[in-house]
Design a protein around this motif. Sequence first.
Motif, PDB file in Angstrom:
ATOM      1  N   VAL A 119       5.048 -11.393  13.194  1.00  0.00           N
ATOM      2  CA  VAL A 119       4.789 -10.416  14.250  1.00  0.00           C
ATOM      3  C   VAL A 119       5.618 -10.822  15.462  1.00  0.00           C
ATOM      4  CG1 VAL A 119       3.086  -9.367  15.772  1.00  0.00           C
ATOM      5  CG2 VAL A 119       2.445  -9.972  13.433  1.00  0.00           C
ATOM      6  N   VAL A 120       6.449  -9.903  15.938  1.00  0.00           N
ATOM      7  CA  VAL A 120       7.327 -10.194  17.071  1.00  0.00           C
ATOM      8  C   VAL A 120       7.180  -9.089  18.108  1.00  0.00           C
ATOM      9  CG1 VAL A 120       9.695 -10.604  17.829  1.00  0.00           C
ATOM     10  CG2 VAL A 120       8.981 -11.348  15.547  1.00  0.00           C
ATOM     11  N   GLY A 121       6.977  -9.476  19.367  1.00  0.00           N
ATOM     12  CA  GLY A 121       6.963  -8.511  20.451  1.00  0.00           C
ATOM     13  C   GLY A 121       8.378  -8.218  20.901  1.00  0.00           C
ATOM     14  N   VAL A 122       8.713  -6.941  21.060  1.00  0.00           N
ATOM     15  CA  VAL A 122      10.069  -6.562  21.450  1.00  0.00           C
ATOM     16  C   VAL A 122      10.026  -5.556  22.590  1.00  0.00           C
ATOM     17  CG1 VAL A 122      11.039  -6.982  19.158  1.00  0.00           C
ATOM     18  CG2 VAL A 122      10.172  -4.710  19.725  1.00  0.00           C
TER      19      VAL A 122
ATOM     20  N   GLY B 212       0.429   1.018   2.558  1.00  0.00           N
ATOM     21  CA  GLY B 212       1.309  -0.104   2.281  1.00  0.00           C
ATOM     22  C   GLY B 212       0.691  -1.261   1.552  1.00  0.00           C
ATOM     23  N   LEU B 213      -0.613  -1.467   1.716  1.00  0.00           N
ATOM     24  CA  LEU B 213      -1.219  -2.688   1.197  1.00  0.00           C
ATOM     25  C   LEU B 213      -2.281  -2.472   0.135  1.00  0.00           C
ATOM     26  CD1 LEU B 213      -1.588  -4.580   4.601  1.00  0.00           C
ATOM     27  CD2 LEU B 213       0.197  -4.872   2.876  1.00  0.00           C
ATOM     28  N   ARG B 214      -3.008  -1.356   0.193  1.00  0.00           N
ATOM     29  CA  ARG B 214      -4.113  -1.158  -0.745  1.00  0.00           C
ATOM     30  C   ARG B 214      -3.928   0.075  -1.612  1.00  0.00           C
ATOM     31  NH1 ARG B 214      -9.469  -2.464   2.970  1.00  0.00           N
ATOM     32  NH2 ARG B 214      -9.012  -4.667   3.321  1.00  0.00           N
ATOM     33  N   ALA B 215      -2.709   0.554  -1.728  1.00  0.00           N
ATOM     34  CA  ALA B 215      -2.473   1.735  -2.551  1.00  0.00           C
ATOM     35  C   ALA B 215      -2.745   1.406  -4.020  1.00  0.00           C
ATOM     36  CB  ALA B 215      -1.036   2.214  -2.385  1.00  0.00           C
ATOM     37  N   ASN B 216      -3.329   2.370  -4.732  1.00  0.00           N
ATOM     38  CA  ASN B 216      -3.705   2.135  -6.130  1.00  0.00           C
ATOM     39  C   ASN B 216      -2.490   1.942  -7.031  1.00  0.00           C
ATOM     40  OD1 ASN B 216      -6.455   2.380  -5.588  1.00  0.00           O
ATOM     41  ND2 ASN B 216      -6.393   4.607  -5.761  1.00  0.00           N
ATOM     42  N   ASN B 217      -1.515   2.847  -6.923  1.00  0.00           N
ATOM     43  CA  ASN B 217      -0.358   2.794  -7.812  1.00  0.00           C
ATOM     44  C   ASN B 217       0.939   2.554  -7.056  1.00  0.00           C
ATOM     45  OD1 ASN B 217      -1.896   3.457 -10.178  1.00  0.00           O
ATOM     46  ND2 ASN B 217      -1.993   5.560  -9.412  1.00  0.00           N
ATOM     47  N   GLY B 218       0.855   2.335  -5.765  1.00  0.00           N
ATOM     48  CA  GLY B 218       2.057   2.130  -4.970  1.00  0.00           C
ATOM     49  C   GLY B 218       1.875   0.948  -4.046  1.00  0.00           C
ATOM     50  N   GLY B 219       2.440   1.056  -2.871  1.00  0.00           N
ATOM     51  CA  GLY B 219       2.311  -0.021  -1.916  1.00  0.00           C
ATOM     52  C   GLY B 219       3.366  -1.095  -2.111  1.00  0.00           C
ATOM     53  N   MET B 220       3.391  -2.037  -1.198  1.00  0.00           N
ATOM     54  CA  MET B 220       4.402  -3.076  -1.205  1.00  0.00           C
ATOM     55  C   MET B 220       4.282  -3.983  -2.423  1.00  0.00           C
ATOM     56  SD  MET B 220       4.169  -4.088   2.833  1.00  0.00           S
ATOM     57  CE  MET B 220       5.443  -5.357   2.707  1.00  0.00           C
ATOM     58  N   ARG B 221       5.431  -4.338  -2.984  1.00  0.00           N
ATOM     59  CA  ARG B 221       5.445  -5.270  -4.096  1.00  0.00           C
ATOM     60  C   ARG B 221       5.159  -6.687  -3.597  1.00  0.00           C
ATOM     61  NH1 ARG B 221      10.711  -5.345  -5.296  1.00  0.00           N
ATOM     62  NH2 ARG B 221      11.257  -3.763  -3.758  1.00  0.00           N
ATOM     63  N   GLN B 222       4.683  -7.511  -4.484  1.00  0.00           N
ATOM     64  CA  GLN B 222       4.348  -8.886  -4.134  1.00  0.00           C
ATOM     65  C   GLN B 222       5.590  -9.610  -3.628  1.00  0.00           C
ATOM     66  OE1 GLN B 222       1.269  -9.941  -4.246  1.00  0.00           O
ATOM     67  NE2 GLN B 222       1.610 -12.067  -3.667  1.00  0.00           N
ATOM     68  N   GLY B 223       5.458 -10.331  -2.535  1.00  0.00           N
ATOM     69  CA  GLY B 223       6.559 -11.130  -2.019  1.00  0.00           C
ATOM     70  C   GLY B 223       7.502 -10.402  -1.085  1.00  0.00           C
ATOM     71  N   VAL B 224       7.361  -9.077  -0.932  1.00  0.00           N
ATOM     72  CA  VAL B 224       8.237  -8.330  -0.029  1.00  0.00           C
ATOM     73  C   VAL B 224       7.888  -8.689   1.416  1.00  0.00           C
ATOM     74  CG1 VAL B 224       8.759  -6.014   0.851  1.00  0.00           C
ATOM     75  CG2 VAL B 224       8.676  -6.432  -1.608  1.00  0.00           C
ATOM     76  N   PRO B 225       8.880  -9.080   2.234  1.00  0.00           N
ATOM     77  CA  PRO B 225       8.598  -9.497   3.616  1.00  0.00           C
ATOM     78  C   PRO B 225       8.075  -8.343   4.465  1.00  0.00           C
ATOM     79  CG  PRO B 225      10.793 -10.194   2.916  1.00  0.00           C
ATOM     80  CD  PRO B 225      10.306  -9.240   1.880  1.00  0.00           C
ATOM     81  N   LEU B 226       7.136  -8.661   5.354  1.00  0.00           N
ATOM     82  CA  LEU B 226       6.572  -7.697   6.289  1.00  0.00           C
ATOM     83  C   LEU B 226       6.819  -8.189   7.709  1.00  0.00           C
ATOM     84  CD1 LEU B 226       4.804  -5.239   7.080  1.00  0.00           C
ATOM     85  CD2 LEU B 226       2.802  -6.720   6.810  1.00  0.00           C
ATOM     86  N   LEU B 227       7.604  -7.425   8.457  1.00  0.00           N
ATOM     87  CA  LEU B 227       7.875  -7.737   9.859  1.00  0.00           C
ATOM     88  C   LEU B 227       7.190  -6.679  10.717  1.00  0.00           C
ATOM     89  CD1 LEU B 227       9.389  -9.153  12.201  1.00  0.00           C
ATOM     90  CD2 LEU B 227      11.347  -7.671  11.707  1.00  0.00           C
ATOM     91  N   VAL B 228       6.234  -7.107  11.521  1.00  0.00           N
ATOM     92  CA  VAL B 228       5.544  -6.194  12.435  1.00  0.00           C
ATOM     93  C   VAL B 228       6.193  -6.335  13.811  1.00  0.00           C
ATOM     94  CG1 VAL B 228       3.360  -5.588  13.537  1.00  0.00           C
ATOM     95  CG2 VAL B 228       3.386  -6.373  11.155  1.00  0.00           C
ATOM     96  N   LEU B 229       6.761  -5.228  14.307  1.00  0.00           N
ATOM     97  CA  LEU B 229       7.363  -5.218  15.637  1.00  0.00           C
ATOM     98  C   LEU B 229       6.407  -4.545  16.608  1.00  0.00           C
ATOM     99  CD1 LEU B 229      11.143  -4.329  15.127  1.00  0.00           C
ATOM    100  CD2 LEU B 229      10.064  -6.570  15.337  1.00  0.00           C
ATOM    101  N   ALA B 230       5.952  -5.286  17.593  1.00  0.00           N
ATOM    102  CA  ALA B 230       5.100  -4.734  18.646  1.00  0.00           C
ATOM    103  C   ALA B 230       6.002  -4.298  19.789  1.00  0.00           C
ATOM    104  CB  ALA B 230       4.091  -5.777  19.115  1.00  0.00           C
TER     105      ALA B 230
END
Length: 243
Positions: A204-207, A153-171
Amino acid sequence: MHPSADSTGPKKTQQTYTQNLSDLFKPIRNLIPFGAPSSTPSSRLFARVPASTVILVIGLDGAGKTTLLRDYLSPRPDSVKTITPTINTGISLEDLQVGPAFFQAYDLGGCRPPYYHRFDEDLFRQADAVIYMVDAADRDRVMEAREELIMSGLRANNGGMRQGVPLLVLATKIDLENGRRPDQIETFFIDNISTSIGDRPRNVVGVNLKTGEGVSHALSWLSDGLSPRKDTLYNEKTASTEK
């Protein structure tokens, strides 16, 4: 037969699979007979996001992706469609329309060949927002979950998330005794890899998916972040597709 001859055929087949996987999934959304979207709290919550917004729900198996889709986002359990390609890849997506948004759930990790990461990267690249789900009680796999996010998602050479795309981590599973606290997950997933996340909205939100604790707050944060970005989302996605 020479050993090199044995490996050439399978290798080419693997490359063909990974090159065509995205094309196999892309047209399916237009074929699914969703009908008129039902009015639910979730559909109203995402009513203001741009049309055809793609929200990727991703993480290791067992983190709660299907539960989130079926119990909190879908008006009916059968609204969630499981999509599999005609070729035997072992890959499947769960697809759900919520208002103008499309949620796609997908399992990362596991005993999959390394070349599947090319498909993982493409999913991240096409997403307008990412919900990354982490089993906070599975301490043995938290490191694996973090590495999968970094690698695909973050360090892919030719892929990964585009700049500015929101990331919500659900724990998830924060109710369990051995579950890590949301602030611990934030330190591990956000603070430790902040240089890879880049300049993007993140939370990051705990659910607790049994009681619903934290779910509404998390989804509201995501919908609020997506709603004002109509033109930006369209332009970023168009530019990414044309590359």
